[in-house]
Design a protein around this motif. Sequence first.
Motif, mmCIF file in Angstrom:
data_model
loop_
_atom_site.group_PDB
_atom_site.id
_atom_site.type_symbol
_atom_site.label_atom_id
_atom_site.label_comp_id
_atom_site.label_asym_id
_atom_site.label_seq_id
_atom_site.Cartn_x
_atom_site.Cartn_y
_atom_site.Cartn_z
ATOM 1 N N GLU A 39 0.821 -1.204 0.000
ATOM 2 C CA GLU A 39 0.000 0.000 0.000
ATOM 3 C C GLU A 39 0.860 1.260 0.000
ATOM 4 N N ASN A 40 1.966 1.230 0.739
ATOM 5 C CA ASN A 40 2.819 2.401 0.852
ATOM 6 C C ASN A 40 4.271 2.037 0.570
ATOM 7 N N PRO A 41 4.639 1.826 -0.699
ATOM 8 C CA PRO A 41 6.028 1.481 -1.006
ATOM 9 C C PRO A 41 6.965 2.633 -0.638
ATOM 10 N N THR A 42 8.166 2.257 -0.209
ATOM 11 C CA THR A 42 9.154 3.263 0.188
ATOM 12 C C THR A 42 10.080 3.643 -0.960
ATOM 13 N N SER A 43 10.029 2.875 -2.054
ATOM 14 C CA SER A 43 10.844 3.184 -3.230
ATOM 15 C C SER A 43 10.215 2.507 -4.445
ATOM 16 N N GLU A 44 10.787 2.737 -5.620
ATOM 17 C CA GLU A 44 10.268 2.117 -6.834
ATOM 18 C C GLU A 44 10.505 0.612 -6.866
#
Length: 82
Positions: A39-44
């Motif tokens: 839901e909330n990726p920290t990077s690509e």
Amino acid sequence: AVDEALSDFEFDGMGNGPTLYRAADHQCFKDVLVVRGKENPTSEFDLLEIVEVTPVEQVTYAPDHPQFGGAEATLGTCNPGA
């Protein structure tokens, strides 16, 4: 030569654990990762989370399974000169 090299070849290091290329039908068996998108990726590159690992024992089937041609199904013969 590729057929002979891969028959019952086991290796590790391509992701989610040990892998077997079964000689009887050249199928590749390993644990199966069940994933979902984060839901909330920290990077690509932080896109998936593993929610379950299905063990290889639950996804391996007999080489003569009826859904894959049964006992009559064969790979044929190898032609190393092709």
